[in-house]
Write a protein that holds these residues in place. Structure first.
Motif, mmCIF file in Angstrom:
data_model
loop_
_atom_site.group_PDB
_atom_site.id
_atom_site.type_symbol
_atom_site.label_atom_id
_atom_site.label_comp_id
_atom_site.label_asym_id
_atom_site.label_seq_id
_atom_site.Cartn_x
_atom_site.Cartn_y
_atom_site.Cartn_z
ATOM 1 N N ARG A 225 2.072 3.190 9.308
ATOM 2 C CA ARG A 225 1.296 3.165 10.204
ATOM 3 C C ARG A 225 1.930 3.507 11.539
ATOM 4 O O ARG A 225 2.564 2.498 12.151
ATOM 5 N N ALA B 242 7.108 -0.055 4.777
ATOM 6 C CA ALA B 242 6.072 0.785 3.860
ATOM 7 C C ALA B 242 6.918 1.263 2.645
ATOM 8 O O ALA B 242 6.344 1.301 1.600
ATOM 9 N N SER C 275 3.424 1.646 0.049
ATOM 10 C CA SER C 275 2.367 1.375 0.969
ATOM 11 C C SER C 275 2.451 2.781 2.035
ATOM 12 O O SER C 275 3.612 3.464 2.095
ATOM 13 N N THR C 276 1.410 2.814 2.777
ATOM 14 C CA THR C 276 1.225 4.067 3.658
ATOM 15 C C THR C 276 1.730 3.355 5.106
ATOM 16 O O THR C 276 1.148 2.426 5.501
ATOM 17 N N GLU D 292 7.607 -3.210 0.995
ATOM 18 C CA GLU D 292 6.421 -3.009 0.041
ATOM 19 C C GLU D 292 6.250 -1.496 -0.322
ATOM 20 O O GLU D 292 5.325 -0.646 -0.073
#
Length: 347
Positions: A319, A309, A316-317, A313
């Motif tokens: 998880r 994340a 991004s958030t 990427e």
């Protein structure tokens, strides 16, 4: 005189006067520490410890960072293929411990970002010199990891619960706060680094020379925030810290809580436990503990998710798994600190 201890040009060594000078030389990568650099620096310190012509070691970074951390993308890729290995971290942790016990002055000239693995090769030495450009952080909880490279020893010894605050938030501090906490031993202006380096190579008196160049920066955190950190982060459980922040109507407390709530729940629990435990341990014991944690992190989920994340990427958030603190049991966190069946870190 240049000296070759390996490192494929990513780390450079030279002898100048009475000093061995180390230059982290990956400016395009913000001097991220890789395995070759770790091995080369370990060889250099072993040789220089025995060399009577070398009376001190100076380490610095090339470009706009001292070192932004460890080069962990290779570890990430290996983990995705089920081939994660702790070997890089084992050698890195051995190096951190060797720096802490190095018998000669070890002077880190920190100009720019210093995080993660960069902290490990600088802040365990005898002299930590920061400029006005220096920014310190241990942001590992934001990538599903933990403040390693001796973070349990370093952060646990900072006054006013600053270490716990830094571990749980991953927030940055500058030289004024680092000096006030004893994290940095000296502060100098960046424009004087070249002259300071030359003087340190020739002087009879390292401390006296550093004092001649030193300036006295004011802390960047105001007194109210320093008191708030000491109050909120002093509790004996992570839940109590979060409850204390939640019950405070101050904007700073709300922002700090919001920052922590974005971090990996597993990483937060591990970081809290390791900082509290580290206060009672010597450096070698801290590295043994951190190697236990590291092996469990490499076998888990959040480390790879956090790197995906944040670094792969970007933006991004993540998880996290488990997703909330309420899903994490004490037994689960205990497993991160349990002895390693396959053998402990050999220092």
């Amino acid at each position: 005189m240049k000296v070759d201890f390996g490192g494929a040009g990513d780390i450079l060594f030279e002898q100048v006067g009475r000093a061995g000078i180390v230059t982290l030389s990956r400016p395009a990568s913000l001097n991220a520490i890789n395995h070759g650099m770790v091995s080369a620096l370990a060889r250099a310190l072993s040789a220089w410890e025995a060399d009577t012509a070398i009376e001190r070691v100076i380490i610095r970074g090339e470009g706009r960072a001292f070192s932004a951390g460890g080069d962990i993308l290779d570890v990430y890729r290996a983990g995705l293929e089920g081939e994660a290995s702790p070997d890089f971290f084992a050698d890195e942790y051995r190096l951190n411990a060797a720096i802490a016990r190095f018998p000669k002055p070890y002077i880190a000239l920190i100009d720019g970002i210093v995080m993660g693995g960069g902290v490990g090769v600088s802040f365990h030495g005898s002299h930590r010199v920061m400029t006005e450009n220096a920014v310190f952080a241990m942001p590992e909880v934001g990538i599903g990891f933990f403040p390693d490279v001796g973070g349990s020893h370093l952060l646990s010894r900072l006054p006013g619960e600053l270490g716990m605050y830094l571990a749980l938030t991953g927030n940055r501090i500058r030289r004024g706060d680092a000096c006030a906490a004893g994290l940095a031993t000296h502060s100098v202006d960046a424009g004087n680094l070249s002259a300071l380096t030359e003087a340190l190579c020739e002087t009879d008196n390292v401390d006296g020379t550093l004092s001649l160049f030193a300036v006295a920066p004011e802390p960047e955190l105001n007194e109210g925030i320093r008191h708030a950190i000491a109050r909120h982060f002093s509790f004996e459980s992570l839940t109590e810290i979060l409850d204390s922040l939640s019950g405070d109507q101050d904007d700073w407390a709300h922002q700090t809580l919001a920052t922590i709530e974005k971090r990996s729940p597993t990483s937060l629990c591990v970081a809290f436990r390791q900082v509290r435990a580290g206060a009672m341990l010597e450096m070698d014991e801290c590295m043994t503990m951190e190697f236990r944690i590291l092996n469990r992190m490499l076998a888990g989920h959040d480390f790879y998710e956090g790197i995906r994340a944040v670094l792969v990427e970007k933006g991004s958030t993540p998880r996290w798994q488990p997703e909330t603190l309420g899903e994490i049991s004490e037994e689960y966190i205990n497993s991160y600190f349990a002895p390693l069946p396959e053998g402990e870190l050999k220092l």
